[in-house]
Write a protein that holds these residues in place. Structure first.
Motif, PDB file in Angstrom:
ATOM      1  N   LEU A  46      90.075  -0.249  15.969  1.00 36.47           N
ATOM      2  CA  LEU A  46      91.236  -0.101  17.130  1.00 36.47           C
ATOM      3  C   LEU A  46      90.359   1.155  17.876  1.00 36.47           C
ATOM      4  CD1 LEU A  46      93.801  -1.123  18.597  1.00 36.47           C
ATOM      5  CD2 LEU A  46      94.542   1.104  17.542  1.00 36.47           C
ATOM      6  N   PHE A  47      89.707   0.843  19.357  1.00 38.24           N
ATOM      7  CA  PHE A  47      88.726   1.613  20.058  1.00 38.24           C
ATOM      8  C   PHE A  47      89.273   1.885  21.430  1.00 38.24           C
ATOM      9  CE2 PHE A  47      85.878  -0.934  17.039  1.00 38.24           C
ATOM     10  CZ  PHE A  47      85.949   0.266  16.080  1.00 38.24           C
ATOM     11  N   SER A  48      88.766   3.134  21.767  1.00 35.95           N
ATOM     12  CA  SER A  48      89.217   3.183  23.241  1.00 35.95           C
ATOM     13  C   SER A  48      88.110   2.263  24.048  1.00 35.95           C
ATOM     14  CB  SER A  48      88.830   4.818  23.672  1.00 35.95           C
ATOM     15  OG  SER A  48      88.611   4.958  24.815  1.00 35.95           O
ATOM     16  N   GLN A  49      88.831   1.907  25.341  1.00 31.37           N
ATOM     17  CA  GLN A  49      87.746   1.264  26.260  1.00 31.37           C
ATOM     18  C   GLN A  49      86.711   1.901  26.442  1.00 31.37           C
ATOM     19  OE1 GLN A  49      89.357  -1.378  29.131  1.00 31.37           O
ATOM     20  NE2 GLN A  49      91.453  -1.449  28.114  1.00 31.37           N
ATOM     21  N   VAL A  78     110.238   6.730  19.078  1.00 27.31           N
ATOM     22  CA  VAL A  78     109.441   7.024  20.214  1.00 27.31           C
ATOM     23  C   VAL A  78     108.632   5.473  20.628  1.00 27.31           C
ATOM     24  CG1 VAL A  78     108.355   8.449  21.616  1.00 27.31           C
ATOM     25  CG2 VAL A  78     109.837   9.209  19.837  1.00 27.31           C
ATOM     26  N   LYS A  79     108.799   5.170  21.568  1.00 27.38           N
ATOM     27  CA  LYS A  79     107.889   4.225  22.163  1.00 27.38           C
ATOM     28  C   LYS A  79     106.416   4.936  23.270  1.00 27.38           C
ATOM     29  CE  LYS A  79     107.009  -0.208  24.277  1.00 27.38           C
ATOM     30  NZ  LYS A  79     107.689  -1.516  25.221  1.00 27.38           N
ATOM     31  N   VAL A  80     105.329   4.816  22.560  1.00 31.65           N
ATOM     32  CA  VAL A  80     104.348   5.477  23.529  1.00 31.65           C
ATOM     33  C   VAL A  80     103.450   4.297  23.981  1.00 31.65           C
ATOM     34  CG1 VAL A  80     102.385   7.072  23.093  1.00 31.65           C
ATOM     35  CG2 VAL A  80     104.357   7.207  21.597  1.00 31.65           C
ATOM     36  N   LYS A  81     103.526   4.543  25.340  1.00 30.13           N
ATOM     37  CA  LYS A  81     102.738   3.588  26.081  1.00 30.13           C
ATOM     38  C   LYS A  81     101.287   3.938  26.538  1.00 30.13           C
ATOM     39  CE  LYS A  81     102.639   0.250  30.010  1.00 30.13           C
ATOM     40  NZ  LYS A  81     102.345  -1.043  29.188  1.00 30.13           N
ATOM     41  N   PHE A  82     100.300   3.389  26.532  1.00 26.04           N
ATOM     42  CA  PHE A  82      99.145   3.756  26.612  1.00 26.04           C
ATOM     43  C   PHE A  82      98.692   3.462  28.143  1.00 26.04           C
ATOM     44  CE2 PHE A  82      98.315   2.420  21.927  1.00 26.04           C
ATOM     45  CZ  PHE A  82      98.278   3.829  21.665  1.00 26.04           C
ATOM     46  N   ARG A  83      98.124   4.389  28.737  1.00 29.40           N
ATOM     47  CA  ARG A  83      97.501   4.350  29.987  1.00 29.40           C
ATOM     48  C   ARG A  83      96.637   3.141  30.153  1.00 29.40           C
ATOM     49  NH1 ARG A  83      98.379  10.049  30.540  1.00 29.40           N
ATOM     50  NH2 ARG A  83     100.369  10.376  31.683  1.00 29.40           N
ATOM     51  N   THR A  84      95.634   3.334  29.157  1.00 28.25           N
ATOM     52  CA  THR A  84      94.637   1.990  29.124  1.00 28.25           C
ATOM     53  C   THR A  84      94.527   1.637  28.005  1.00 28.25           C
ATOM     54  OG1 THR A  84      93.288   3.794  30.737  1.00 28.25           O
ATOM     55  CG2 THR A  84      92.111   1.995  29.451  1.00 28.25           C
ATOM     56  N   PRO A  85      94.963   0.231  27.784  1.00 29.81           N
ATOM     57  CA  PRO A  85      95.009  -0.294  26.601  1.00 29.81           C
ATOM     58  C   PRO A  85      93.891  -0.049  25.458  1.00 29.81           C
ATOM     59  CG  PRO A  85      95.727  -1.882  28.092  1.00 29.81           C
ATOM     60  CD  PRO A  85      95.112  -0.715  28.849  1.00 29.81           C
ATOM     61  N   PHE A  86      94.027  -0.098  24.227  1.00 35.14           N
ATOM     62  CA  PHE A  86      92.932  -0.114  23.205  1.00 35.14           C
ATOM     63  C   PHE A  86      92.534  -1.498  22.891  1.00 35.14           C
ATOM     64  CE2 PHE A  86      94.776   4.041  22.723  1.00 35.14           C
ATOM     65  CZ  PHE A  86      93.521   4.897  22.255  1.00 35.14           C
TER      66      PHE A  86
END
Length: 311
Positions: A46-49, A78-86
């Protein structure tokens, strides 16, 4: 610049990336790898873009994009949404891709060659040989503290773009949908991880088909040496929350490359880039866990973050 005869110990992603870029710059590079094949299997991938900026060719390895994680504490989720998907991909395939790029650029990769001491006859040596780094030990550093990561898989179709996690003592359990299979895993203290994970699987009535594991180092060091340095897991450069370290390792590799062959300048740049972030991430982790287990009402139900800080 005079071409440097460089030895890289360990054919993980950081070592292969360094070999690729140094070879492209005209240096002679030899990579020593103790295994008989390239490719890290014990990793969720699972990597950052930001990975795409380092290895644009990895675009074709993307399996899916993950846009959120559900974090479960005993009395709060807690639901944590990523600003930029992984990006979800195979770490082993990524390693093999970068190995091909390195060899195409002129790198010599020697498999089944376990290095017991620092190799002789090289101008520069870079240790990228993981938790049990021979280079780290040769430089006089003690072994880093570690956590244990365990992965297990079940055959089940699941196209969700959300990860689920369960907070546990000193770590967390996760569930990652991978399309045709679902991955469960844990990162925790080595003495506790297996027992906690086995208990979780039993309670959830989950029958897994295969299991892999690895030690995850934590204890960032960069040697004060102008001829020898460390990068990636060998330097203990992993994130306090997840144990992830690929993009951090590649970032450190670029700082080494930008100052090559001066490892002292590279050391200064790497320490400046990561020291404060590691401390801040560690403190944030402690605060979130304290609130989650003792004051869950203080945590929000939904939050949006820059995921690079955690994964």
């Amino acid at each position: 610049m005079k071409p440097q005869n460089t030895a890289i110990i360990g054919a993980g992603i950081a070592g292969l990336y360094l070999a690729w870029k140094l070879s492209e710059a005209g240096h002679k590079v030899t990579v020593f790898e103790k295994k008989d094949k390239i490719g890290k299997e014990a990793c969720s991938g699972l990597f950052s873009q930001r990975l795409l900026a380092f290895v644009p060719e990895s675009q074709r390895l993307i399996q899916k994009r993950i846009d959120s994680v559900l974090v479960r504490f005993p009395k709060k989720q807690v639901k944590v949404k990523f600003r930029t998907p992984f990006l979800l991909m195979s770490h082993a395939e990524l390693d093999r891709l970068v190995a091909r790029l390195a060899e195409k650029a002129g790198t010599k990769i020697i498999l089944q060659n376990e290095v017991d001491d620092l190799p002789q006859g090289f101008d520069r040596i870079i240790g990228c040989d993981g938790f049990n780094s021979v280079v780290r030990k040769a430089l006089g550093f003690k072994a880093p503290r570690c956590r244990l990561g365990i992965q297990a898989f079940i055959e089940q179709n699941n196209d969700s773009n959300q990860i689920e996690t369960w907070a546990v003592n000193s770590g967390f359990i996760w569930r990652i949908p991978r399309g045709r299979e679902v991955e469960y895993g844990i990162i925790a203290e080595p003495k506790e991880a297996k027992a906690i994970f086995d208990d979780f699987l039993k309670k959830e009535k989950i029958q897994v088909s295969r299991i892999v594991s690895s030690l995850i180092p934590q204890g960032f060091v960069v040697p004060k040496n102008n001829n020898i340095t460390l990068c990636g897991d060998a330097a203990g450069l992993t994130k306090p929350w997840s144990g992830g370290g690929v993009v951090w390792g590649l970032t450190a590799a670029d700082l080494i490359l930008n100052n090559f062959p001066d490892f002292l300048k590279g050391r200064k740049a790497v320490r400046k880039r990561f020291w404060l972030e590691i401390v801040a991430a560690g403190l944030a982790l402690k605060v979130v866990y304290f609130l989650g287990f003792h004051c869950p009402f203080l945590l929000p139900k939904n939050v949006t973050i820059d995921g690079d800080f955690t994964i």
